[in-house]
Write a protein that holds these residues in place. Structure first.
Motif, PDB file in Angstrom:
ATOM      1  N   GLY A  46       0.915  -1.133   0.109  1.00  0.00           N
ATOM      2  CA  GLY A  46      -0.145  -0.033  -0.059  1.00  0.00           C
ATOM      3  C   GLY A  46       0.839   1.062  -0.101  1.00  0.00           C
ATOM      4  N   TYR A  47       2.077   1.178  -0.007  1.00  0.00           N
ATOM      5  CA  TYR A  47       3.081   2.142   0.013  1.00  0.00           C
ATOM      6  C   TYR A  47       3.269   2.930  -1.288  1.00  0.00           C
ATOM      7  N   ASP A  48       2.838   4.282  -1.495  1.00  0.00           N
ATOM      8  CA  ASP A  48       3.235   4.932  -2.782  1.00  0.00           C
ATOM      9  C   ASP A  48       4.598   5.405  -2.753  1.00  0.00           C
ATOM     10  N   GLU A  49       5.183   5.771  -3.637  1.00  0.00           N
ATOM     11  CA  GLU A  49       6.569   6.076  -3.888  1.00  0.00           C
ATOM     12  C   GLU A  49       7.042   7.168  -2.716  1.00  0.00           C
ATOM     13  N   LYS A  50       6.226   8.100  -2.537  1.00  0.00           N
ATOM     14  CA  LYS A  50       6.293   9.026  -1.595  1.00  0.00           C
ATOM     15  C   LYS A  50       6.482   8.639  -0.117  1.00  0.00           C
ATOM     16  N   LYS A  51       5.692   7.418   0.228  1.00  0.00           N
ATOM     17  CA  LYS A  51       5.748   6.953   1.586  1.00  0.00           C
ATOM     18  C   LYS A  51       6.991   5.964   1.597  1.00  0.00           C
ATOM     19  N   LEU A  52       7.069   5.440   0.513  1.00  0.00           N
ATOM     20  CA  LEU A  52       8.241   4.450   0.615  1.00  0.00           C
ATOM     21  C   LEU A  52       9.700   5.279   0.668  1.00  0.00           C
ATOM     22  N   GLN A  53       9.620   6.337   0.244  1.00  0.00           N
ATOM     23  CA  GLN A  53      10.969   7.079   0.428  1.00  0.00           C
ATOM     24  C   GLN A  53      11.036   7.840   1.955  1.00  0.00           C
ATOM     25  N   VAL A  54       9.876   8.007   2.605  1.00  0.00           N
ATOM     26  CA  VAL A  54      10.096   8.237   3.802  1.00  0.00           C
ATOM     27  C   VAL A  54      10.656   7.222   4.665  1.00  0.00           C
ATOM     28  N   LEU A  55       9.927   5.935   4.533  1.00  0.00           N
ATOM     29  CA  LEU A  55      10.429   4.751   5.257  1.00  0.00           C
ATOM     30  C   LEU A  55      11.794   4.567   5.022  1.00  0.00           C
ATOM     31  N   ILE A  56      12.507   4.886   3.680  1.00  0.00           N
ATOM     32  CA  ILE A  56      13.690   4.580   3.487  1.00  0.00           C
ATOM     33  C   ILE A  56      14.436   5.622   4.167  1.00  0.00           C
ATOM     34  N   ASP A  57      14.174   6.775   3.951  1.00  0.00           N
ATOM     35  CA  ASP A  57      14.876   8.003   4.797  1.00  0.00           C
ATOM     36  C   ASP A  57      14.965   7.699   6.331  1.00  0.00           C
ATOM     37  N   GLU A  58      13.920   7.157   7.058  1.00  0.00           N
ATOM     38  CA  GLU A  58      13.661   6.776   8.340  1.00  0.00           C
ATOM     39  C   GLU A  58      14.527   5.646   8.670  1.00  0.00           C
ATOM     40  N   LYS A  59      15.253   4.923   7.729  1.00  0.00           N
ATOM     41  CA  LYS A  59      15.601   3.608   8.145  1.00  0.00           C
ATOM     42  C   LYS A  59      15.091   2.513   8.788  1.00  0.00           C
ATOM     43  N   SER A  60      13.395   2.553   8.347  1.00  0.00           N
ATOM     44  CA  SER A  60      12.758   1.639   9.140  1.00  0.00           C
ATOM     45  C   SER A  60      13.148   0.313   8.893  1.00  0.00           C
ATOM     46  N   THR A  61      12.964  -0.434  10.065  1.00  0.00           N
ATOM     47  CA  THR A  61      13.306  -1.976  10.133  1.00  0.00           C
ATOM     48  C   THR A  61      12.172  -2.556   9.244  1.00  0.00           C
ATOM     49  N   PHE A  62      12.691  -3.915   8.940  1.00  0.00           N
ATOM     50  CA  PHE A  62      11.316  -4.649   8.258  1.00  0.00           C
ATOM     51  C   PHE A  62      10.267  -4.866   9.111  1.00  0.00           C
ATOM     52  N   LYS A  63      10.498  -5.085  10.366  1.00  0.00           N
ATOM     53  CA  LYS A  63       9.310  -5.308  11.493  1.00  0.00           C
ATOM     54  C   LYS A  63       8.587  -4.151  11.297  1.00  0.00           C
ATOM     55  N   ASP A  64       9.037  -2.630  11.417  1.00  0.00           N
ATOM     56  CA  ASP A  64       8.259  -1.627  11.330  1.00  0.00           C
ATOM     57  C   ASP A  64       7.587  -1.233   9.975  1.00  0.00           C
ATOM     58  N   PHE A  65       8.240  -1.475   8.920  1.00  0.00           N
ATOM     59  CA  PHE A  65       7.974  -1.522   7.298  1.00  0.00           C
ATOM     60  C   PHE A  65       6.686  -2.250   7.193  1.00  0.00           C
ATOM     61  N   PHE A  66       6.605  -3.538   7.726  1.00  0.00           N
ATOM     62  CA  PHE A  66       5.262  -4.608   7.479  1.00  0.00           C
ATOM     63  C   PHE A  66       4.279  -4.345   8.620  1.00  0.00           C
ATOM     64  N   GLU A  67       4.618  -3.471   9.812  1.00  0.00           N
ATOM     65  CA  GLU A  67       3.626  -3.223  10.882  1.00  0.00           C
ATOM     66  C   GLU A  67       2.823  -2.262  10.208  1.00  0.00           C
ATOM     67  N   ARG A  68       3.525  -1.163   9.677  1.00  0.00           N
ATOM     68  CA  ARG A  68       2.695  -0.170   9.219  1.00  0.00           C
ATOM     69  C   ARG A  68       2.013  -0.276   7.849  1.00  0.00           C
ATOM     70  N   ALA A  69       2.287  -1.440   7.146  1.00  0.00           N
ATOM     71  CA  ALA A  69       1.939  -1.542   5.740  1.00  0.00           C
ATOM     72  C   ALA A  69       0.174  -1.961   6.101  1.00  0.00           C
ATOM     73  N   SER A  70      -0.385  -1.907   4.750  1.00  0.00           N
ATOM     74  CA  SER A  70      -1.700  -2.315   4.530  1.00  0.00           C
ATOM     75  C   SER A  70      -1.523  -3.561   3.433  1.00  0.00           C
ATOM     76  N   LEU A  71      -1.258  -4.689   4.037  1.00  0.00           N
ATOM     77  CA  LEU A  71      -0.874  -5.883   3.305  1.00  0.00           C
ATOM     78  C   LEU A  71      -2.155  -6.154   2.270  1.00  0.00           C
ATOM     79  N   ASN A  72      -1.948  -6.480   0.999  1.00  0.00           N
ATOM     80  CA  ASN A  72      -2.853  -6.762   0.212  1.00  0.00           C
ATOM     81  C   ASN A  72      -3.460  -7.835   0.406  1.00  0.00           C
TER      82      ASN A  72
END
Length: 120
Positions: A46-72
């Protein structure tokens, strides 16, 4: 802690930003585009390019990355073997989600049609 638990914890603490360049390299080396990679990631998370870049910049862990995702809701249709593991048999939810992403990137790099990758 068993070896599997150690591996699960190690992956949970890895940053998405550390793996993302490898995804980009893998797909571009096989003639696919960054836009296609982003489309696959957005379909799964569910992450668009803008949100994806924010997560990259924040150096989100995979745990955080998927906890915040809206899994298809169709993510469970992603089956098969990736990195020696049968995805549908992985018990740890985070590891299964990480392998979903790995499998989608792998399918993209192997030249599968986008409709098939996105389980349309």
């Amino acid at each position: 802690m068993t070896p599997n638990e150690k591996q699960n914890e190690r992956v949970a603490q890895m940053t998405f930003a550390s793996v993302y360049p490898h995804y980009v390299t893998k797909v571009e080396k096989k003639g696919r585009t960054l836009a296609e990679l982003h489309q696959v990631i957005e379909w799964l998370t569910g992450y668009d390019e803008k949100k994806l870049q924010v997560l990259i910049d924040e150096k989100s862990t995979f745990k955080d990355f998927f906890e915040r995702a809206s899994l298809n809701p169709n993510a469970s249709l992603i089956i098969g073997v990736i990195c020696g593991y049968r995805i549908e048999e992985i018990e740890n939810p985070l590891m299964r989600q990480v392998r979903y992403l790995d499998k989608l990137v792998d399918e993209l790099a192997k030249g599968k049609k986008m409709e098939n990758i996105l389980r349309v």
